[in-house]
Design an enzyme around this catalytic site. Sequence first.
Site, PDB file in Angstrom:
ATOM      1  N   ASN A   1       0.764  -1.074  -0.022  1.00  0.00           N
ATOM      2  CA  ASN A   1      -0.027  -0.020   0.071  1.00  0.00           C
ATOM      3  C   ASN A   1       0.973   1.290   0.076  1.00  0.00           C
ATOM      4  O   ASN A   1       2.088   1.149  -0.010  1.00  0.00           O
ATOM      5  CB  ASN A   1      -0.938  -0.047   1.243  1.00  0.00           C
ATOM      6  CG  ASN A   1      -0.297  -0.172   2.534  1.00  0.00           C
ATOM      7  OD1 ASN A   1       0.450   0.991   2.838  1.00  0.00           O
ATOM      8  ND2 ASN A   1      -0.304  -1.213   3.197  1.00  0.00           N
TER       9      ASN A   1
ATOM     10  N   ASP B   1      -4.610  -6.297   5.279  1.00  0.00           N
ATOM     11  CA  ASP B   1      -5.491  -7.219   5.673  1.00  0.00           C
ATOM     12  C   ASP B   1      -5.408  -8.542   5.245  1.00  0.00           C
ATOM     13  O   ASP B   1      -5.917  -9.492   5.971  1.00  0.00           O
ATOM     14  CB  ASP B   1      -6.958  -6.511   5.569  1.00  0.00           C
ATOM     15  CG  ASP B   1      -7.250  -5.356   6.623  1.00  0.00           C
ATOM     16  OD1 ASP B   1      -6.830  -5.294   7.624  1.00  0.00           O
ATOM     17  OD2 ASP B   1      -7.856  -4.512   6.138  1.00  0.00           O
TER      18      ASP B   1
ATOM     19  N   LYS C   1       8.306 -17.063 -10.614  1.00  0.00           N
ATOM     20  CA  LYS C   1       7.580 -16.051 -10.974  1.00  0.00           C
ATOM     21  C   LYS C   1       6.286 -16.420 -11.726  1.00  0.00           C
ATOM     22  O   LYS C   1       6.236 -17.397 -12.724  1.00  0.00           O
ATOM     23  CB  LYS C   1       8.383 -15.237 -12.062  1.00  0.00           C
ATOM     24  CG  LYS C   1       7.738 -13.895 -12.493  1.00  0.00           C
ATOM     25  CD  LYS C   1       8.694 -13.272 -13.448  1.00  0.00           C
ATOM     26  CE  LYS C   1       7.846 -12.117 -14.227  1.00  0.00           C
ATOM     27  NZ  LYS C   1       8.668 -11.530 -15.065  1.00  0.00           N
TER      28      LYS C   1
ATOM     29  N   PRO D   1      -3.492 -11.507  10.721  1.00  0.00           N
ATOM     30  CA  PRO D   1      -3.744 -11.418  12.187  1.00  0.00           C
ATOM     31  C   PRO D   1      -3.972  -9.952  12.261  1.00  0.00           C
ATOM     32  O   PRO D   1      -3.228  -8.873  11.845  1.00  0.00           O
ATOM     33  CB  PRO D   1      -2.525 -11.853  12.769  1.00  0.00           C
ATOM     34  CG  PRO D   1      -1.404 -12.003  12.096  1.00  0.00           C
ATOM     35  CD  PRO D   1      -2.169 -11.850  10.530  1.00  0.00           C
ATOM     36  N   ASP D   2      -5.150  -9.589  13.243  1.00  0.00           N
ATOM     37  CA  ASP D   2      -5.358  -8.100  13.384  1.00  0.00           C
ATOM     38  C   ASP D   2      -4.342  -7.910  14.789  1.00  0.00           C
ATOM     39  O   ASP D   2      -4.452  -8.210  15.994  1.00  0.00           O
ATOM     40  CB  ASP D   2      -6.657  -8.149  13.868  1.00  0.00           C
ATOM     41  CG  ASP D   2      -7.193  -6.240  14.084  1.00  0.00           C
ATOM     42  OD1 ASP D   2      -6.360  -5.757  14.454  1.00  0.00           O
ATOM     43  OD2 ASP D   2      -8.148  -6.056  13.414  1.00  0.00           O
TER      44      ASP D   2
ATOM     45  N   LYS E   1     -14.277   1.477  14.376  1.00  0.00           N
ATOM     46  CA  LYS E   1     -12.832   0.674  14.746  1.00  0.00           C
ATOM     47  C   LYS E   1     -12.527   0.756  16.138  1.00  0.00           C
ATOM     48  O   LYS E   1     -12.131  -0.167  16.773  1.00  0.00           O
ATOM     49  CB  LYS E   1     -12.008   1.052  13.782  1.00  0.00           C
ATOM     50  CG  LYS E   1     -12.085   0.584  12.230  1.00  0.00           C
ATOM     51  CD  LYS E   1     -10.930   1.325  11.543  1.00  0.00           C
ATOM     52  CE  LYS E   1     -11.166   0.753  10.062  1.00  0.00           C
ATOM     53  NZ  LYS E   1     -10.492   1.281   9.238  1.00  0.00           N
TER      54      LYS E   1
ATOM     55  N   LYS F   1     -12.192  -2.681  18.126  1.00  0.00           N
ATOM     56  CA  LYS F   1     -10.876  -3.092  18.453  1.00  0.00           C
ATOM     57  C   LYS F   1     -10.388  -2.846  19.936  1.00  0.00           C
ATOM     58  O   LYS F   1      -9.310  -2.870  20.256  1.00  0.00           O
ATOM     59  CB  LYS F   1     -10.135  -2.479  17.597  1.00  0.00           C
ATOM     60  CG  LYS F   1     -10.204  -2.941  15.892  1.00  0.00           C
ATOM     61  CD  LYS F   1      -8.712  -2.487  15.198  1.00  0.00           C
ATOM     62  CE  LYS F   1      -9.172  -3.027  13.903  1.00  0.00           C
ATOM     63  NZ  LYS F   1      -7.798  -3.443  12.907  1.00  0.00           N
TER      64      LYS F   1
HETATM   65  O1  PMT Z   1       2.847   6.430   6.370  1.00  0.00           O
HETATM   66  P1  PMT Z   1       2.314   7.582   5.858  1.00  0.00           P
HETATM   67  O2  PMT Z   1       2.591   7.863   4.353  1.00  0.00           O
HETATM   68  O3  PMT Z   1       2.632   8.708   6.712  1.00  0.00           O
HETATM   69  O4  PMT Z   1       0.797   7.789   6.168  1.00  0.00           O
HETATM   70  C1  PMT Z   1       0.209   7.642   7.297  1.00  0.00           C
HETATM   71  C2  PMT Z   1      -1.054   6.922   7.364  1.00  0.00           C
HETATM   72  C3  PMT Z   1      -2.299   7.347   6.524  1.00  0.00           C
HETATM   73  C4  PMT Z   1      -0.559   5.247   6.920  1.00  0.00           C
HETATM   74  C5  PMT Z   1      -1.497   6.573   8.799  1.00  0.00           C
HETATM   75  O5  PMT Z   1      -1.931   8.216   9.214  1.00  0.00           O
HETATM   76  C6  PMT Z   1      -2.578   5.540   8.877  1.00  0.00           C
HETATM   77  O6  PMT Z   1      -4.038   6.254   8.912  1.00  0.00           O
HETATM   78  N1  PMT Z   1      -2.191   4.594   9.555  1.00  0.00           N
HETATM   79  C7  PMT Z   1      -3.273   3.361   9.611  1.00  0.00           C
HETATM   80  C8  PMT Z   1      -3.770   2.620   8.207  1.00  0.00           C
HETATM   81  C9  PMT Z   1      -4.560   1.571   8.560  1.00  0.00           C
HETATM   82  O7  PMT Z   1      -4.308   0.553   8.063  1.00  0.00           O
HETATM   83  O8  PMT Z   1      -5.700   2.043   8.758  1.00  0.00           O
HETATM   84  P2  PMT Z   1      -6.804   0.784   9.003  1.00  0.00           P
HETATM   85  O9  PMT Z   1      -8.106   1.533   8.947  1.00  0.00           O
HETATM   86  O10 PMT Z   1      -6.868  -0.231   7.791  1.00  0.00           O
HETATM   87  O11 PMT Z   1      -6.538  -0.315  10.193  1.00  0.00           O
HETATM   88  C10 PMT Z   1      -7.106   0.312  11.580  1.00  0.00           C
HETATM   89  C11 PMT Z   1      -5.882   0.001  12.728  1.00  0.00           C
HETATM   90  O12 PMT Z   1      -5.794  -1.207  12.978  1.00  0.00           O
HETATM   91  C12 PMT Z   1      -4.681   0.668  12.312  1.00  0.00           C
HETATM   92  O13 PMT Z   1      -4.218   1.158  13.602  1.00  0.00           O
HETATM   93  C13 PMT Z   1      -3.846  -0.400  12.069  1.00  0.00           C
HETATM   94  O14 PMT Z   1      -2.291  -0.216  12.215  1.00  0.00           O
HETATM   95  C14 PMT Z   1      -4.422  -1.564  12.838  1.00  0.00           C
HETATM   96  N2  PMT Z   1      -4.304  -2.837  12.091  1.00  0.00           N
HETATM   97  C15 PMT Z   1      -4.843  -3.095  10.796  1.00  0.00           C
HETATM   98  C16 PMT Z   1      -4.916  -4.374  10.097  1.00  0.00           C
HETATM   99  C17 PMT Z   1      -4.391  -5.313  10.741  1.00  0.00           C
HETATM  100  N3  PMT Z   1      -4.353  -6.572  10.390  1.00  0.00           N
HETATM  101  N4  PMT Z   1      -3.675  -4.968  12.136  1.00  0.00           N
HETATM  102  C18 PMT Z   1      -3.817  -3.986  12.470  1.00  0.00           C
HETATM  103  O15 PMT Z   1      -3.064  -3.764  13.714  1.00  0.00           O
END
Ligand code: PMT
Length: 410
Positions: A212, A281, A291, A308-309, A340, A344
């Site tokens: 991403n 995710d 390849k 895993p979350d 969220k 969470k």
């Molecule tokens: O890195 P930059 O270019 O500076 O950009 C910053 C950012 C936009 C990446 C940052 O500010 C941000 O929003 N990070 C979280 C991005 C994200 O994955 O959001 P989400 O809504 O998909 O996940 C929610 C939360 O769960 C996040 O804290 C994530 O770290 C956590 N998560 C998600 C999936 C997973 N499998 N495990 C997790 O712990």
Amino acid sequence: MALTELAGRRVLLGVTGGIAAYKAAELVRRLAEAGAQVRVAMTENAARFVTPLTFQALSGHPVRLSLWDESAEAAMGHIELARWAEDILIAPASADFLARLAHGLADDLLTTLCLASAAPVYVAPAMNQQMWANAATQANLALLRSRGIGVFGPAAGSQACGEVGAGRLLEADELVQALASTRRPRSLSGRQVLVSAGPTYEDIDPVRFLGNRSSGRMGFAIAAAAAEAGAAVTLVAGPVHLATPAGVHRIDVRSARQMHAAVMAAAAVADVFVAAAAVGDFRPQEVARHKIKKRDDGGMTLELTQNPDILAEVAALPRRPLLVGFAAETEHLETHARAKLERKRLDLIAANLVGGGLGFEVDDNSLTLIAADGTIHLPTAPKRELAHQLVDIIAQRLERREATAGVASA
Ligand code: PMT
């Protein structure tokens, strides 16, 4: 730049002889932009690299070079200048200057000013990487540190001499940040802060992956701000091209499962976990050994399985740290983020809009902080400014949580 910590601060900038002296010109400008009053003193060798006139034009004040300049002494004597300074920053600080400072020499204006001033002294070393690694330089540094002299940097990378290694002067911006941070309260002193940052890469085959747009900037800024606030910081970083913030312990990972393992290993002792990483995710069910070739029918289906979350698993620990999640959304920011927060079981969530030039990959961001007891909007600002604001809020919440726990157990 909104660095209120340096507004009106009287900063004496010492410039010593080295090719990085040219960067000190930009530093004068940045310090002035941050509101500092700047006076410059140079060594005779520094003046071989950049003329005093450059610094005079940028600082708006005559530049001091020598102890024996009668007219300069008549205007503002060196003892007066030493008393005037509230901070002394030597940038760049050469190996020779560090050695002379460590041994208490006062054989030129700059070393004399350092000895004669009650102001805190900070040095930003810059030199060839072998000189930096030399045991004599490191011993001088250790001596200076033991006397309370602050050391900013150096950074590592390619050097003017053509070599690669540690010894580059920090950028002007980083030096201004470092100086400003010395003025901030150390609100996280004694705390262990765990931060995740950057993207994760999920391999499809030896040449392709699912990833991403996260650059890691937001998470790295939070790690830097927490370290500046006095915390012991562990930063679990996905694949990014960023320098490690000063004083931060960094663990590099690639995939979500690696990030999960690194975070879980550190979470048990953490007081705070800030999950700024954009964790994938899903990952491919299987990673192809070779390849994957194009098929004649033009299509291809990739079987994915869930990762895993990480946040949810940290939330389930028996001794859970204060949990700060991020929500990256392209619409309905607050509604999705609140969901969220609840799902969470977080203490706080920082919601940001992403996509179309927002959030990811850029230097500025805006955050909406949502907790069970209220919402705070942090308007658009550089990520490192937002990081300081977030760290202040985290420190307040930690204190409040402990006060409440104390009352409950009393
Ligand atoms: O890195 P930059 O270019 O500076 O950009 C910053 C950012 C936009 C990446 C940052 O500010 C941000 O929003 N990070 C979280 C991005 C994200 O994955 O959001 P989400 O809504 O998909 O996940 C929610 C939360 O769960 C996040 O804290 C994530 O770290 C956590 N998560 C998600 C999936 C997973 N499998 N495990 C997790 O712990």
